[in-house]
Design a protein around this motif. Sequence first.
Motif, PDB file in Angstrom:
ATOM      1  N   UNK A 272      31.905  54.189  44.867  1.00 61.09           N
ATOM      2  CA  UNK A 272      33.401  54.719  45.290  1.00 61.09           C
ATOM      3  C   UNK A 272      33.327  54.692  46.999  1.00 61.09           C
ATOM      4  N   UNK A 273      34.298  54.241  47.467  1.00 60.04           N
ATOM      5  CA  UNK A 273      34.575  54.014  48.866  1.00 60.04           C
ATOM      6  C   UNK A 273      34.363  55.220  49.657  1.00 60.04           C
ATOM      7  N   UNK A 274      35.068  56.275  49.267  1.00 57.15           N
ATOM      8  CA  UNK A 274      35.084  57.549  50.110  1.00 57.15           C
ATOM      9  C   UNK A 274      35.090  58.780  49.310  1.00 57.15           C
ATOM     10  N   UNK A 275      34.439  59.814  49.674  1.00 54.43           N
ATOM     11  CA  UNK A 275      34.244  61.157  49.156  1.00 54.43           C
ATOM     12  C   UNK A 275      34.708  62.122  50.181  1.00 54.43           C
ATOM     13  N   UNK A 276      35.336  63.155  49.788  1.00 50.05           N
ATOM     14  CA  UNK A 276      35.782  64.235  50.820  1.00 50.05           C
ATOM     15  C   UNK A 276      34.718  65.538  50.340  1.00 50.05           C
ATOM     16  N   UNK A 277      34.713  66.243  51.363  1.00 50.66           N
ATOM     17  CA  UNK A 277      33.676  67.562  51.226  1.00 50.66           C
ATOM     18  C   UNK A 277      34.537  68.428  50.047  1.00 50.66           C
ATOM     19  N   UNK A 278      33.680  69.076  49.260  1.00 53.40           N
ATOM     20  CA  UNK A 278      34.134  69.566  48.184  1.00 53.40           C
ATOM     21  C   UNK A 278      34.934  71.061  48.438  1.00 53.40           C
ATOM     22  N   UNK A 279      35.699  71.570  47.559  1.00 52.13           N
ATOM     23  CA  UNK A 279      36.231  72.976  47.446  1.00 52.13           C
ATOM     24  C   UNK A 279      35.773  73.411  46.483  1.00 52.13           C
ATOM     25  N   UNK A 280      35.304  74.759  46.577  1.00 57.08           N
ATOM     26  CA  UNK A 280      34.795  75.761  45.671  1.00 57.08           C
ATOM     27  C   UNK A 280      35.727  76.202  44.781  1.00 57.08           C
TER      28      UNK A 280
END
Length: 125
Positions: free
Chosen positions: A112-120
């Motif tokens: 997968x090219x890009x990941x964002x930081x997560x949100x809880x």
Amino acid sequence: VQLQASGGGVVQAGGFARLACTASGPTFSNYAMGWFRQAPGKDREFVAAISWDGDSRYYADSAKGRFAVSRDRAKNTVYLQINNLKPEDTAVYYCAADWYVATLTDSSMDGINYWGKGTQVTVSS
């Protein structure tokens, strides 16, 4: 492309959450977008994906019926609406982008090219 997820928090069971993932970069509108989640002590899992043009949507079996993915290309934002939240929905939710929606829906999640930081998202019973 940089991705920033938002919209998490503590929600009572039966409530709803609307997560947003905003992308920066000139080519966002050409990427398929996906949502994943990782519950405590569990592996990250696919939740939903949407094609670059918004015409096709894909859901994990566990997400069908209560989850809805959408995108606003003009706002460079993809959304995940979760209705009738359950305690088992408690997780960190991540957004991701890839040229190919098949890469997002593949169970391996490789490449997968890009990941964002997560949100809880925490669902209280």
